[in-house]
Design a protein around this motif. Structure first.
Motif, PDB file in Angstrom:
ATOM      1  N   ASN A  55       0.822  -1.213   0.000  1.00  0.00           N
ATOM      2  CA  ASN A  55       0.000   0.000   0.000  1.00  0.00           C
ATOM      3  C   ASN A  55       0.854   1.260   0.000  1.00  0.00           C
ATOM      4  O   ASN A  55       0.545   2.222  -0.704  1.00  0.00           O
ATOM      5  CB  ASN A  55      -0.945  -0.006   1.203  1.00  0.00           C
ATOM      6  CG  ASN A  55      -2.058  -1.015   1.025  1.00  0.00           C
ATOM      7  OD1 ASN A  55      -2.531  -1.245  -0.075  1.00  0.00           O
ATOM      8  ND2 ASN A  55      -2.460  -1.623   2.113  1.00  0.00           N
ATOM      9  N   GLU A  56       1.929   1.255   0.770  1.00  0.00           N
ATOM     10  CA  GLU A  56       2.820   2.411   0.810  1.00  0.00           C
ATOM     11  C   GLU A  56       3.450   2.668  -0.559  1.00  0.00           C
ATOM     12  O   GLU A  56       3.500   3.803  -1.035  1.00  0.00           O
ATOM     13  CB  GLU A  56       3.920   2.186   1.849  1.00  0.00           C
ATOM     14  CG  GLU A  56       4.844   3.355   2.027  1.00  0.00           C
ATOM     15  CD  GLU A  56       5.915   3.085   3.076  1.00  0.00           C
ATOM     16  OE1 GLU A  56       6.946   3.777   3.019  1.00  0.00           O
ATOM     17  OE2 GLU A  56       5.731   2.200   3.917  1.00  0.00           O
ATOM     18  N   ALA A  57       3.898   1.601  -1.217  1.00  0.00           N
ATOM     19  CA  ALA A  57       4.507   1.745  -2.543  1.00  0.00           C
ATOM     20  C   ALA A  57       3.486   2.247  -3.567  1.00  0.00           C
ATOM     21  O   ALA A  57       3.796   3.113  -4.395  1.00  0.00           O
ATOM     22  CB  ALA A  57       5.098   0.410  -2.995  1.00  0.00           C
ATOM     23  N   LEU A  58       2.275   1.733  -3.503  1.00  0.00           N
ATOM     24  CA  LEU A  58       1.245   2.174  -4.448  1.00  0.00           C
ATOM     25  C   LEU A  58       0.835   3.620  -4.200  1.00  0.00           C
ATOM     26  O   LEU A  58       0.618   4.383  -5.149  1.00  0.00           O
ATOM     27  CB  LEU A  58       0.032   1.247  -4.381  1.00  0.00           C
ATOM     28  CG  LEU A  58       0.268  -0.155  -4.936  1.00  0.00           C
ATOM     29  CD1 LEU A  58      -0.940  -1.046  -4.679  1.00  0.00           C
ATOM     30  CD2 LEU A  58       0.575  -0.095  -6.423  1.00  0.00           C
ATOM     31  N   ARG A  59       0.745   4.017  -2.936  1.00  0.00           N
ATOM     32  CA  ARG A  59       0.423   5.423  -2.637  1.00  0.00           C
ATOM     33  C   ARG A  59       1.516   6.353  -3.146  1.00  0.00           C
ATOM     34  O   ARG A  59       1.232   7.440  -3.651  1.00  0.00           O
ATOM     35  CB  ARG A  59       0.195   5.600  -1.138  1.00  0.00           C
ATOM     36  CG  ARG A  59      -1.121   5.013  -0.668  1.00  0.00           C
ATOM     37  CD  ARG A  59      -1.381   5.304   0.796  1.00  0.00           C
ATOM     38  NE  ARG A  59      -2.601   4.650   1.201  1.00  0.00           N
ATOM     39  CZ  ARG A  59      -2.661   3.584   1.996  1.00  0.00           C
ATOM     40  NH1 ARG A  59      -1.552   3.077   2.509  1.00  0.00           N
ATOM     41  NH2 ARG A  59      -3.809   3.040   2.300  1.00  0.00           N
ATOM     42  N   PHE A  60       2.766   5.936  -2.991  1.00  0.00           N
ATOM     43  CA  PHE A  60       3.876   6.729  -3.508  1.00  0.00           C
ATOM     44  C   PHE A  60       3.764   6.863  -5.025  1.00  0.00           C
ATOM     45  O   PHE A  60       3.925   7.953  -5.583  1.00  0.00           O
ATOM     46  CB  PHE A  60       5.213   6.084  -3.129  1.00  0.00           C
ATOM     47  CG  PHE A  60       6.403   6.793  -3.715  1.00  0.00           C
ATOM     48  CD1 PHE A  60       6.841   7.995  -3.183  1.00  0.00           C
ATOM     49  CD2 PHE A  60       7.081   6.263  -4.805  1.00  0.00           C
ATOM     50  CE1 PHE A  60       7.929   8.662  -3.725  1.00  0.00           C
ATOM     51  CE2 PHE A  60       8.162   6.915  -5.350  1.00  0.00           C
ATOM     52  CZ  PHE A  60       8.590   8.117  -4.817  1.00  0.00           C
ATOM     53  N   LEU A  61       3.483   5.775  -5.707  1.00  0.00           N
ATOM     54  CA  LEU A  61       3.333   5.793  -7.161  1.00  0.00           C
ATOM     55  C   LEU A  61       2.182   6.703  -7.584  1.00  0.00           C
ATOM     56  O   LEU A  61       2.295   7.457  -8.559  1.00  0.00           O
ATOM     57  CB  LEU A  61       3.111   4.372  -7.681  1.00  0.00           C
ATOM     58  CG  LEU A  61       2.980   4.207  -9.180  1.00  0.00           C
ATOM     59  CD1 LEU A  61       4.250   4.663  -9.884  1.00  0.00           C
ATOM     60  CD2 LEU A  61       2.675   2.762  -9.520  1.00  0.00           C
TER      61      LEU A  61
END
Length: 84
Positions: A55-61
């Motif tokens: 989720n953190e990686a997707l939010r960053f993207l």
């Protein structure tokens, strides 16, 4: 063997709130309780230690993509204004 309707009636008290119960079915046809389940491919799943990391990686993207779209729109608007 079919049961008569009278055999299937329950004698539950009216104060029982059955909507709050969480009943779990086993197998691939089961439905989740709130939220969406996404299945990651094995090569992607091995990179992330847990759901929070995904989720953190997707939010960053998402943030990077939105920031780039805003920057691109601003650049196009500045280019159009210079042409006028």
């Amino acid at each position: 063997m079919r049961r008569d309707k009278s055999e299937m009636e329950d004698d539950l008290r009216t104060e029982y709130d059955l909507k709050s119960l969480r009943v779990r079915k086993l197998g691939p046809g089961r439905k989740g309780f709130g939220g969406v389940t996404v299945r990651l491919e094995p090569d992607v799943a091995e990179i992330f230690p847990c759901a929070d990391a995904v989720n953190e990686a997707l939010r960053f993207l998402i943030r990077v993509t939105r920031d780039n779209q805003v920057a691109s729109t601003a650049q196009v608007n500045n280019s159009n204004a210079a042409d006028d």
